[in-house]
Design a protein around this motif. Structure first.
Motif, PDB file in Angstrom:
ATOM      1  N   ASP A  18       0.829  -1.212   0.000  1.00 24.29           N
ATOM      2  CA  ASP A  18       0.000   0.000   0.000  1.00 24.29           C
ATOM      3  C   ASP A  18       0.861   1.259   0.000  1.00 24.29           C
ATOM      4  O   ASP A  18       0.602   2.198  -0.760  1.00 24.29           O
ATOM      5  N   LEU A  19       1.879   1.277   0.835  1.00 25.51           N
ATOM      6  CA  LEU A  19       2.757   2.439   0.925  1.00 25.51           C
ATOM      7  C   LEU A  19       3.543   2.633  -0.367  1.00 25.51           C
ATOM      8  O   LEU A  19       3.704   3.767  -0.843  1.00 25.51           O
ATOM      9  N   PHE A  20       4.002   1.550  -0.965  1.00 27.34           N
ATOM     10  CA  PHE A  20       4.719   1.616  -2.242  1.00 27.34           C
ATOM     11  C   PHE A  20       3.826   2.217  -3.325  1.00 27.34           C
ATOM     12  O   PHE A  20       4.241   3.109  -4.073  1.00 27.34           O
ATOM     13  N   VAL A  21       2.587   1.753  -3.394  1.00 24.37           N
ATOM     14  CA  VAL A  21       1.645   2.262  -4.398  1.00 24.37           C
ATOM     15  C   VAL A  21       1.371   3.749  -4.166  1.00 24.37           C
ATOM     16  O   VAL A  21       1.374   4.543  -5.111  1.00 24.37           O
ATOM     17  N   SER A  30       6.707  16.413  -5.405  1.00 25.30           N
ATOM     18  CA  SER A  30       6.118  16.859  -4.145  1.00 25.30           C
ATOM     19  C   SER A  30       6.931  16.354  -2.952  1.00 25.30           C
ATOM     20  O   SER A  30       7.563  15.299  -3.021  1.00 25.30           O
ATOM     21  N   PRO A  31       6.895  17.107  -1.857  1.00 24.12           N
ATOM     22  CA  PRO A  31       7.546  16.630  -0.636  1.00 24.12           C
ATOM     23  C   PRO A  31       6.908  15.329  -0.130  1.00 24.12           C
ATOM     24  O   PRO A  31       7.585  14.497   0.481  1.00 24.12           O
ATOM     25  N   GLU A  32       5.617  15.142  -0.411  1.00 27.61           N
ATOM     26  CA  GLU A  32       4.924  13.930   0.005  1.00 27.61           C
ATOM     27  C   GLU A  32       5.574  12.693  -0.615  1.00 27.61           C
ATOM     28  O   GLU A  32       5.720  11.664   0.038  1.00 27.61           O
ATOM     29  N   GLY A  37       8.479   7.832   0.272  1.00 24.06           N
ATOM     30  CA  GLY A  37       9.613   6.988  -0.094  1.00 24.06           C
ATOM     31  C   GLY A  37      10.488   6.661   1.107  1.00 24.06           C
ATOM     32  O   GLY A  37      10.914   5.517   1.291  1.00 24.06           O
ATOM     33  N   LYS A  38      10.744   7.659   1.940  1.00 25.14           N
ATOM     34  CA  LYS A  38      11.551   7.426   3.141  1.00 25.14           C
ATOM     35  C   LYS A  38      10.843   6.469   4.097  1.00 25.14           C
ATOM     36  O   LYS A  38      11.466   5.581   4.675  1.00 25.14           O
ATOM     37  N   LYS A  39       9.549   6.657   4.259  1.00 18.75           N
ATOM     38  CA  LYS A  39       8.784   5.780   5.154  1.00 18.75           C
ATOM     39  C   LYS A  39       8.769   4.347   4.603  1.00 18.75           C
ATOM     40  O   LYS A  39       8.964   3.389   5.350  1.00 18.75           O
TER      41      LYS A  39
END
Length: 85
Positions: A18-21, A30-32, A37-39
């Motif tokens: 989910d996070l990868f997607v 964007s900073p998001e 990506g870091k998370k």
């Protein structure tokens, strides 16, 4: 591996996917995008450390089973792995 542990691994894997997607859907400038990506990298590092039979390649394989070409998924995973480094 106990049933409970397998369920925990499956949940962690689902959260990672989910996070990868989300990261790949975010605006690349964007900073998001960078934050996601870091998370993702942090969670993937923990996942790979906990489940040492897993790898970046097996993660990409699992994502590719959703109907995406493995090589493209692997390339995208490697791109995200480079965020914030």
């Amino acid at each position: 591996m106990s049933r409970e542990e397998k369920t925990d691994q499956q949940k962690q894997l689902a959260d990672l996917i989910d996070l990868f997607v989300l990261c790949m859907q975010a605006d690349l400038k964007s900073p998001e995008h960078l934050d996601l990506g870091k998370k993702f990298n942090s969670l993937l590092d923990c996942y790979l450390q906990e489940y040492q039979s897993e790898s970046v390649g097996t993660f990409a394989l699992r994502v590719s089973r959703m109907g995406l070409p493995y090589e493209e998924v692997l390339q995208d995973v490697m791109y995200v792995r480079g965020l914030g480094s």
